[in-house]
Write an enzyme that holds these catalytic residues in place. Sequence first.
Site, PDB file in Angstrom:
ATOM      1  N   GLU A 133      45.129  49.671  48.011  1.00 59.59           N
ATOM      2  CA  GLU A 133      45.545  49.862  46.753  1.00 59.59           C
ATOM      3  C   GLU A 133      44.861  50.938  45.807  1.00 59.59           C
ATOM      4  O   GLU A 133      43.960  51.558  46.233  1.00 59.59           O
ATOM      5  CB  GLU A 133      45.058  48.610  45.762  1.00 59.59           C
ATOM      6  CG  GLU A 133      45.714  47.174  46.520  1.00 59.59           C
ATOM      7  CD  GLU A 133      45.380  45.941  45.648  1.00 59.59           C
ATOM      8  OE1 GLU A 133      46.351  45.145  45.788  1.00 59.59           O
ATOM      9  OE2 GLU A 133      44.146  45.828  45.505  1.00 59.59           O
ATOM     10  N   ASP A 141      42.322  45.998  36.687  1.00 52.93           N
ATOM     11  CA  ASP A 141      42.486  47.831  37.000  1.00 52.93           C
ATOM     12  C   ASP A 141      42.474  48.515  35.624  1.00 52.93           C
ATOM     13  O   ASP A 141      43.266  48.181  35.238  1.00 52.93           O
ATOM     14  CB  ASP A 141      43.404  48.041  37.799  1.00 52.93           C
ATOM     15  CG  ASP A 141      43.721  47.433  39.104  1.00 52.93           C
ATOM     16  OD1 ASP A 141      43.035  46.130  39.277  1.00 52.93           O
ATOM     17  OD2 ASP A 141      44.600  47.657  39.818  1.00 52.93           O
TER      18      ASP A 141
HETATM   19  C1  FRU Z   1      44.671  46.023  42.349  1.00 53.90           C
HETATM   20  C2  FRU Z   1      45.840  45.394  42.069  1.00 53.90           C
HETATM   21  C3  FRU Z   1      46.760  46.677  42.054  1.00 53.90           C
HETATM   22  C4  FRU Z   1      48.085  46.028  41.328  1.00 53.90           C
HETATM   23  C5  FRU Z   1      47.409  45.258  40.331  1.00 53.90           C
HETATM   24  C6  FRU Z   1      48.202  43.959  39.828  1.00 53.90           C
HETATM   25  O1  FRU Z   1      43.800  45.230  41.694  1.00 53.90           O
HETATM   26  O2  FRU Z   1      46.326  44.154  43.002  1.00 53.90           O
HETATM   27  O3  FRU Z   1      47.316  46.852  43.455  1.00 53.90           O
HETATM   28  O4  FRU Z   1      49.062  47.084  40.665  1.00 53.90           O
HETATM   29  O5  FRU Z   1      45.974  45.051  40.570  1.00 53.90           O
HETATM   30  O6  FRU Z   1      47.470  43.787  38.602  1.00 53.90           O
END
Ligand code: FRU
Length: 503
Positions: A219, A22
Amino acid sequence: ALAVDMMRPAFHYTPRFGWVNDPNGLVYADGEWHLFYQADYETTLHGNMSWGHAVSTDLVHWQELGVAISYDQHEQIFSGSAVVDKDCTSGLCAKAGEPVMIAIYTSYDQVPDPNSPLDDQGHSTNRHFQSQHIASSTDRGRTWTKYAHNPVLDKKMYEFRDPKVSRRGDHWLMLVQKSEEHVLQFYKSSDLIKWGDGKGGDGPAGEFTGLGATGGVWECPDMFELPVDGDAKNTKWVLIVNINPGSRFGWGSAAQFFIGQFDGDTFHADGDYSWLDWGADNYATITWDSAPNGEVVAIGWMSNWQYTQVTPASTWRNAFTVPRLLELVTIDGKVRVVQNPVKNIDSLRDLSNAVHQSNLAVANDYTEPAIRGRALDIVVEFDAGSAAEFGVKVYQGEHQETLIGYDKAKGQVFIDRRISGTVNFDALFPDRHSADLPLVGNKLKLRILVDHGSVEVFANRGEVAITDVIFPDPFKDGVSFYALNGTATVVSVDVYPMKTIHG
Ligand code: FRU
């Protein structure tokens, strides 16, 4: 190794080493666009997560700055956001009243909860607590100090994450996901440290739930206000709720969004949700805080949790989409999110080697003009003519092609990556990803950004975007036009080779 290194994108940001997912902490400050991101610098897999950091003055060229906020033996640094606390409401500035950059992130406990529920064999499920923490930087995001009294928001939950904070009037607003429950919560704060309902209570000010896709965990939320058709007196809000898994394909991760209104405490959707992107590889899409002129610029992680850990990779894995300008435009009586590459992307066009053609009749495979190239900006307008299907082929060679086309019977524009190169690492990868889009007067306009590992399509005014990663043999780099069962016309086409952003 040569062929593998040739996968490094020419004009999409990717770090030199390690894994990314992300985008995080997107904030514009002092002429710099900050791109923090989920990073594991030690492997090319999702492991011990930290925030990596890159900055840009033009959203095109990025300077990689390395680890910003690091994991340690206690915590991993999961996704979140960053803001500039101009008036030092947090008290974390170097001198009273000076600005300070604050990152708000999810801290993932390294040590599992010893009281995790037991599975049906009687073994611990080893769940990890997640809570919201902050860190501060007084040197434009280069070095960070974790706040001494973290967490700032802790509900003793296992899946509670991805805070997106922005300034709203006289307070700070946080969007955060209770991921497993599909509940997006809104909290308020005067100082970025104490979070509650804004009226003295320690609960959220509002919740958004009960709508949209719920096939996986929610998310990375985001929310912003945009004028409709450029009319500042008529605005709507857009709420982004990323979901994994549970995309429209029934598998993998995707960004859904809602259009509606925000009443100061919660969001009210006007109608149903839709998808920000109709391809498979645009996830955790969020926008920059405090962008100049109130513009809304988004960027996404160009991969999919379904297969991201098994894609061909060398010393790095995964890139981001090009930054995209988001707007609300009424099309056929309906307010639509329209997205297009930010204008500065045009500066990468190698104008002296551009190819322009017009009025090309296309029947079956048409390979003139013989264009080749691996990193291209293609701007094309088709007249559908009598063809049942027509489009462009890129990364074309023996037994290899990626199609960007239009299926007239279905009324759909698509990317087809079934024989795009290496596809066999996941049975769900080779497929055609289509989006509904009516022709306008039998015509279709496409802008196609092709890079070494990706294709991004923006159709007509940008009301449809399709983003897919591909892993082609780089030596099969032909570009051609095609039509099936009839004739189509390339009304005009400009093919610009793209300059690299790497020095
Ligand atoms: C989304 C996610 C988020 C989390 C992060 C961990 O891709 O699962 O929800 O904070 O990646 O790397």
